[in-house]
Design a protein around this motif. Sequence first.
Motif, PDB file in Angstrom:
ATOM      1  N   VAL A  47      25.992 -43.166  -5.001  1.00  0.00           N
ATOM      2  CA  VAL A  47      24.821 -42.284  -4.928  1.00  0.00           C
ATOM      3  C   VAL A  47      25.310 -40.844  -5.041  1.00  0.00           C
ATOM      4  CG1 VAL A  47      22.908 -41.490  -3.489  1.00  0.00           C
ATOM      5  CG2 VAL A  47      23.524 -43.917  -3.521  1.00  0.00           C
ATOM      6  N   CYS A  48      24.733 -40.107  -5.966  1.00  0.00           N
ATOM      7  CA  CYS A  48      25.095 -38.694  -6.158  1.00  0.00           C
ATOM      8  C   CYS A  48      24.447 -37.877  -5.047  1.00  0.00           C
ATOM      9  CB  CYS A  48      24.618 -38.224  -7.537  1.00  0.00           C
ATOM     10  SG  CYS A  48      25.086 -36.524  -7.914  1.00  0.00           S
ATOM     11  N   LYS A  49      25.266 -37.255  -4.214  1.00  0.00           N
ATOM     12  CA  LYS A  49      24.757 -36.511  -3.066  1.00  0.00           C
ATOM     13  C   LYS A  49      24.858 -35.000  -3.231  1.00  0.00           C
ATOM     14  CE  LYS A  49      25.738 -40.234   0.197  1.00  0.00           C
ATOM     15  NZ  LYS A  49      24.367 -40.655   0.300  1.00  0.00           N
ATOM     16  N   HIS A  50      25.492 -34.547  -4.329  1.00  0.00           N
ATOM     17  CA  HIS A  50      25.697 -33.114  -4.551  1.00  0.00           C
ATOM     18  C   HIS A  50      25.427 -32.731  -6.006  1.00  0.00           C
ATOM     19  CE1 HIS A  50      28.461 -34.195  -1.240  1.00  0.00           C
ATOM     20  NE2 HIS A  50      28.188 -32.992  -0.768  1.00  0.00           N
ATOM     21  N   SER A  51      24.989 -31.509  -6.197  1.00  0.00           N
ATOM     22  CA  SER A  51      25.081 -30.858  -7.500  1.00  0.00           C
ATOM     23  C   SER A  51      26.418 -30.137  -7.488  1.00  0.00           C
ATOM     24  CB  SER A  51      23.952 -29.840  -7.685  1.00  0.00           C
ATOM     25  OG  SER A  51      22.706 -30.468  -7.670  1.00  0.00           O
ATOM     26  N   SER A 110      24.832 -29.856  -1.474  1.00  0.00           N
ATOM     27  CA  SER A 110      24.282 -31.183  -1.190  1.00  0.00           C
ATOM     28  C   SER A 110      22.772 -31.181  -1.399  1.00  0.00           C
ATOM     29  CB  SER A 110      24.607 -31.606   0.239  1.00  0.00           C
ATOM     30  OG  SER A 110      23.883 -30.813   1.165  1.00  0.00           O
ATOM     31  N   LYS A 111      22.231 -32.360  -1.634  1.00  0.00           N
ATOM     32  CA  LYS A 111      20.779 -32.489  -1.805  1.00  0.00           C
ATOM     33  C   LYS A 111      20.055 -31.986  -0.564  1.00  0.00           C
ATOM     34  CE  LYS A 111      17.089 -35.827  -2.768  1.00  0.00           C
ATOM     35  NZ  LYS A 111      16.329 -34.969  -3.678  1.00  0.00           N
ATOM     36  N   SER A 112      20.550 -32.326   0.616  1.00  0.00           N
ATOM     37  CA  SER A 112      19.885 -31.888   1.847  1.00  0.00           C
ATOM     38  C   SER A 112      19.963 -30.370   2.011  1.00  0.00           C
ATOM     39  CB  SER A 112      20.479 -32.591   3.070  1.00  0.00           C
ATOM     40  OG  SER A 112      21.871 -32.385   3.134  1.00  0.00           O
ATOM     41  N   ASN A 113      21.109 -29.767   1.668  1.00  0.00           N
ATOM     42  CA  ASN A 113      21.219 -28.304   1.747  1.00  0.00           C
ATOM     43  C   ASN A 113      20.374 -27.615   0.682  1.00  0.00           C
ATOM     44  OD1 ASN A 113      22.818 -28.153   4.006  1.00  0.00           O
ATOM     45  ND2 ASN A 113      24.734 -27.862   2.899  1.00  0.00           N
ATOM     46  N   GLN A 114      20.206 -28.257  -0.466  1.00  0.00           N
ATOM     47  CA  GLN A 114      19.328 -27.700  -1.493  1.00  0.00           C
ATOM     48  C   GLN A 114      17.896 -27.634  -0.975  1.00  0.00           C
ATOM     49  OE1 GLN A 114      19.648 -29.403  -5.466  1.00  0.00           O
ATOM     50  NE2 GLN A 114      17.536 -28.893  -5.908  1.00  0.00           N
ATOM     51  N   GLU A 115      17.464 -28.668  -0.266  1.00  0.00           N
ATOM     52  CA  GLU A 115      16.116 -28.674   0.285  1.00  0.00           C
ATOM     53  C   GLU A 115      15.959 -27.601   1.352  1.00  0.00           C
ATOM     54  OE1 GLU A 115      15.646 -32.785   1.381  1.00  0.00           O
ATOM     55  OE2 GLU A 115      15.503 -33.407  -0.719  1.00  0.00           O
TER      56      GLU A 115
END
Length: 196
Positions: A47-51, A110-115
């Motif tokens: 699962v890709c978790k980061h850009s 990370s996806k969560s930090n992007q949000e």
Amino acid sequence: MTLDPALILHHVAMHISLSSEERDFFISLLQYKSVNRRQFLLKEGEVCKHSSFVNQGLLRGYTIDTNGFEHVLNFAPPGWWIGDMASLITQKPGVLYVQALEDTKVIQLSKSNQEVLCTRVPKFERFFRILTENSLVSSYRRLTDTVSLTAEERYLNFCRKYPMLVQTLPQKQIASYLGITPEFLSKMKRSLLKKK
């Protein structure tokens, strides 16, 4: 490990303006990672978790078909983003391998930090929308080029898209990106030189 965030800040500044507080908050959410040559940043099934933003070095994104052949989808030199976008959005296992072609340093969000970032600094919604639109347009062009252009035309497009890589990438990688054999690429390049 820390890296100079100047390149990513310059990239962001091309699309949105940040106050010093917004810039500092953005930087605080970033993670830094070194990827050795031939090492994977991401593999099929993960699962890709980061850009990932390439600060230094070079990555390639590719898939492997059922016959074991690699198909290079994109390259990411410094200043480019890479990741398995479908996996990042859906948080389901992806199909993309992301591998370093040379020692590489990436800045990850990370996806969560992007949000969190988009909630605290809403203008980043615009930034990521622009990135997504650019990625969509690039994928669309790549698809239409593959089905409608000759190998020579695809090669010339590659030269325009990645001028800094034409002389440095192994022929095998360029050929895989173009969907042709390295031998055919060599023959085609000789033919193009004769036309000049």
